[in-house]
Design an enzyme around this catalytic site. Structure first.
Site, mmCIF file in Angstrom:
data_model
loop_
_atom_site.group_PDB
_atom_site.id
_atom_site.type_symbol
_atom_site.label_atom_id
_atom_site.label_comp_id
_atom_site.label_asym_id
_atom_site.label_seq_id
_atom_site.Cartn_x
_atom_site.Cartn_y
_atom_site.Cartn_z
ATOM 1 N N CYS A 93 -2.983 8.922 3.447
ATOM 2 C CA CYS A 93 -2.621 8.374 2.131
ATOM 3 C C CYS A 93 -3.734 8.537 1.122
ATOM 4 C CB CYS A 93 -2.270 6.898 2.280
ATOM 5 S SG CYS A 93 -3.586 5.955 3.066
ATOM 6 N N GLU A 137 0.883 -1.173 0.000
ATOM 7 C CA GLU A 137 0.000 0.000 0.000
ATOM 8 C C GLU A 137 0.910 1.209 0.000
ATOM 9 O OE1 GLU A 137 -3.211 -0.029 -0.104
ATOM 10 O OE2 GLU A 137 -3.556 -2.149 0.296
HETATM 11 P P1 NAP Z 1 8.258 4.932 4.776
HETATM 12 O O1 NAP Z 1 9.392 5.828 5.063
HETATM 13 O O2 NAP Z 1 8.214 4.236 3.467
HETATM 14 O O3 NAP Z 1 8.233 3.865 5.985
HETATM 15 C C1 NAP Z 1 7.203 2.918 6.075
HETATM 16 C C2 NAP Z 1 7.629 1.794 6.991
HETATM 17 O O4 NAP Z 1 8.671 1.039 6.369
HETATM 18 C C3 NAP Z 1 8.197 2.248 8.333
HETATM 19 O O5 NAP Z 1 7.708 1.405 9.350
HETATM 20 C C4 NAP Z 1 9.683 2.067 8.159
HETATM 21 O O6 NAP Z 1 10.378 1.882 9.365
HETATM 22 C C5 NAP Z 1 9.678 0.790 7.349
HETATM 23 N N1 NAP Z 1 10.941 0.447 6.729
HETATM 24 C C6 NAP Z 1 11.803 1.251 6.078
HETATM 25 N N2 NAP Z 1 12.877 0.534 5.668
HETATM 26 C C7 NAP Z 1 12.676 -0.755 6.081
HETATM 27 C C8 NAP Z 1 13.445 -1.968 5.992
HETATM 28 N N3 NAP Z 1 14.607 -2.014 5.374
HETATM 29 N N4 NAP Z 1 12.939 -3.092 6.550
HETATM 30 C C9 NAP Z 1 11.746 -3.071 7.184
HETATM 31 N N5 NAP Z 1 10.987 -1.945 7.306
HETATM 32 C C10 NAP Z 1 11.447 -0.807 6.760
HETATM 33 O O7 NAP Z 1 6.859 5.693 4.887
HETATM 34 P P2 NAP Z 1 6.390 6.752 5.994
HETATM 35 O O8 NAP Z 1 7.177 7.998 5.813
HETATM 36 O O9 NAP Z 1 6.350 6.108 7.338
HETATM 37 O O10 NAP Z 1 4.871 6.998 5.567
HETATM 38 C C11 NAP Z 1 4.434 7.980 4.667
HETATM 39 C C12 NAP Z 1 4.073 7.392 3.329
HETATM 40 O O11 NAP Z 1 3.178 6.301 3.493
HETATM 41 C C13 NAP Z 1 3.332 8.349 2.421
HETATM 42 O O12 NAP Z 1 3.913 8.331 1.150
HETATM 43 C C14 NAP Z 1 1.894 7.812 2.360
HETATM 44 O O13 NAP Z 1 1.207 8.085 1.155
HETATM 45 C C15 NAP Z 1 2.108 6.370 2.554
HETATM 46 N N6 NAP Z 1 0.924 5.734 3.140
HETATM 47 C C16 NAP Z 1 0.196 4.867 2.392
HETATM 48 C C17 NAP Z 1 -0.934 4.268 2.929
HETATM 49 C C18 NAP Z 1 -1.778 3.301 2.127
HETATM 50 O O14 NAP Z 1 -2.646 2.662 2.728
HETATM 51 N N7 NAP Z 1 -1.571 3.160 0.846
HETATM 52 C C19 NAP Z 1 -1.310 4.549 4.250
HETATM 53 C C20 NAP Z 1 -0.539 5.433 4.991
HETATM 54 C C21 NAP Z 1 0.582 6.024 4.425
HETATM 55 P P3 NAP Z 1 11.182 3.085 10.085
HETATM 56 O O15 NAP Z 1 10.182 4.109 10.424
HETATM 57 O O16 NAP Z 1 11.769 2.406 11.258
HETATM 58 O O17 NAP Z 1 12.189 3.571 9.094
#
Ligand code: NAP
Length: 523
Positions: free
Chosen positions: A295, A256
């Site tokens: 999102c 997602e």
């Molecule tokens: P992100 O930077 O992509 O991080 C998402 C998750 O991935 C975090 O828990 C992060 O952990 C984890 N992660 C990163 N590298 C990883 C690895 N190597 N192994 C395991 N996990 C890893 O996203 P964000 O900044 O938290 O969220 C914002 C984005 O999410 C926006 O672009 C938004 O549109 C999108 N979003 C989408 C939805 C949907 O349902 N489609 C819903 C909500 C948000 P850490 O925090 O520990 O780095």
């Protein structure tokens, strides 16, 4: 300083490293540390698979639903304590916090009821059989059974409650234990909620684990019957898809990601009509709720050429009344982004949008706030942009600014509105606002291939709708293309992501025997 722990092997454990700080986005001050250094991911996943998975597979849907209900009740008992965490760590107003916290508890309750309705069965049979040979004594029917893996649920920072519980609800109901990894920057609320549920005795051993911190080695520890349910940015999603071990182990993968969602004002609507005022109210909400960090949020607003200027003016007037600042002050409707690095990312994205738009309101970091210092907090002004013609532009259709920012784009015909919406490359949600239901239906059908959800508002619905951005557990959530191509929720449809469909071929009596012990569902 608070030091968050991880709940693995049915015990709370500390990381052994320095960890990363998380803080208060209003003041910029650190609140605590999140650290998972040294925790053994492979061992923790094995425990969840062996203990939690075996226990859940032995239970009926009703028993699994009862676990969800017990978790929800444990959270409701502590509900009053969560607003404070959401405000201090995520800069949430009370309304923002309610969407996340009550949305999570409500989704647990919804799937608890679904489990109760599915009853004593442990697996599902699809409705309907097909005859495979002429005499009719050899048929096929499809059966769904729980997969023997663990659901690794990685979440984005903006929904530390709803993002966690909507995944737990579905996987547990399907008979699969959860290994949840909240985003480090807002993991405090997730940690507290899991702690409350565990303390209340609502989590059987191994059914729910939580890792707070970077979770190094997590992706290397998955096995073929596991699932990775990821919610976050397109970049992290792409990294997970291309991760060497994830590719070779080939667990089920659901992504997602981000999305340039839109709202479309139909040509049938008159300025200042009820429907016109409803879309204005909805977009004003999109520019304030959770500081635009949803999102599904409205990023592009398509208005008919004849109405685009009036729509822009009406929105500008609403923006002028938005109070920004410290969410501890009850007059504040718009809080900060989650931290300074998100503010920097949003400003960078905004610069791209500004290069091809006119700024109607906002456009940067604020200079004045209620009860907060702009130099310390992670604030962004509520921003409305506009263009004369969106057809030759790129950034407005491709750049997600994860904050209170939207662009008004005029269109000349229904076909053009649909074509412009499709320029988002696949989105989570669109909304269509029409005086005429038939017009809304035509637009919805055109938007279908490019969207996971389309909300249609006409006078028959009026203001009695659930909101463009709000994901309801009854409907599917997810979107094609850029939005990740994944799917979650949607009532009982959701459990199929964690279960195996098997075509069972046999005589009517064999199929009757299977069906007698199954719940029947349309999947
Ligand atoms: P992100 O930077 O992509 O991080 C998402 C998750 O991935 C975090 O828990 C992060 O952990 C984890 N992660 C990163 N590298 C990883 C690895 N190597 N192994 C395991 N996990 C890893 O996203 P964000 O900044 O938290 O969220 C914002 C984005 O999410 C926006 O672009 C938004 O549109 C999108 N979003 C989408 C939805 C949907 O349902 N489609 C819903 C909500 C948000 P850490 O925090 O520990 O780095």
């Amino acid at each position: 300083m608070i030091r968050l722990q991880s709940y693995i092997g049915a015990a709370w454990r500390d990381g052994s490293g320095q960890g990363r700080a998380f803080g208060d986005p209003v003041t910029g001050e650190d609140i605590g540390i999140v650290d998972s250094t040294g925790l053994d991911m492979a061992e923790a996943l094995s425990f969840a698979r062996d203990k939690g998975g075996a226990a859940l597979r032995a239970m009926s849907f009703a028993d699994r639903g009862a676990i969800l209900n017990a978790i929800a009740d444990a959270l409701l008992a502590k509900r009053a304590e969560y607003d404070d965490i959401a405000r201090r760590n995520s800069g949430n107003t009370k309304r923002d916090a309610a969407i996340d916290i009550d949305g999570g508890i409500g989704t647990l309750k919804y799937y608890a009821r679904l489990g109760k309705n599915l009853g004593d069965a442990k697996y599902l049979m699809e409705d309907g059989r097909d005859q495979l040979t002429k005499p009719g004594n050899f048929l096929v029917q499809h059966m769904w059974t729980s997969r023997p893996g663990v659901a690794v649920c990685i979440n984005a920072y903006n929904f530390p409650s709803w993002g966690l519980w909507e995944k737990v609800a579905v996987a547990v109901l399907a008979g699969v234990p959860v290994f949840a990894k909240p985003a480090s920057t807002s993991a405090w609320l997730s940690e507290r909620m899991v702690r409350d549920a565990a303390q209340a005795g609502a989590i059987p051993e191994g059914v729910l684990s939580l890792i707070c911190g970077r979770a190094d080695g997590l992706l290397d520890a998955v096995t073929p019957f596991d699932h990775i349910a990821f919610t976050g940015s397109a970049d992290t999603g792409a990294m997970i898809r291309s991760h060497a071990h994830v590719q070779s182990a080939a667990p089920r993968l659901n992504i997602e990601a981000d999305s340039i969602n839109c709202a479309i004002l139909g040509e049938s609507v008159a300025a200042d009509s009820d429907v016109f005022n409803l879309i204005v109210r909805e977009i004003n909400g999109a520019l304030t709720i959770k500081a635009g960090q949803l999102c599904t949020n409205i990023r592009r607003i398509f208005g008919p050429k004849a109405l685009a200027a009036q729509l822009t003016d009406a929105l500008a007037a609403k923006i002028d009344a938005i109070v920004s600042g410290n969410p501890a002050n009850e007059s504040v409707a718009l809080g900060p982004l989650v931290n300074r690095s998100q503010q920097v990312a949003a400003l960078e994205g905004l610069a791209k949008l500004k290069s091809e738009t006119q700024v109607v309101r906002g456009g940067g970091a604020p200079e004045q706030l209620v009860d907060a210092d702009p130099a310390k907090g992670a604030f962004l002004q509520p921003t409305l942009l506009s263009v004369g013609d969106g057809s030759n532009l790129k950034a407005i259709h491709e750049t997600e600014v994860f904050g209170p920012v939207a662009t008004v784009i005029p269109y000349g015909s229904m076909d053009e509105a649909i074509a412009l919406a499709a320029r988002g490359g696949g989105s989570l949600a669109a909304s269509v606002w029409c005086e005429d239901g038939a017009e809304a239906a035509c637009i919805a059908a055109g938007l279908g291939p490019f969207h996971g959800r389309v909300m249609c508002i006409d006078p028959e619905v009026g203001k009695g709708h659930t909101g463009h951005s709000i994901v309801m557990p009854q409907g599917v959530h997810g979107g094609p293309g850029r939005a990740g191509g994944g799917e979650e929720l949607g009532g009982v449809r959701a459990v199929k992501h964690y279960m195996q469909r098997t075509a069972v071929q046999g005589s009517p009596s064999v199929l009757d025997g299977l069906a007698a012990q199954a719940a029947t569902a349309f999947l």
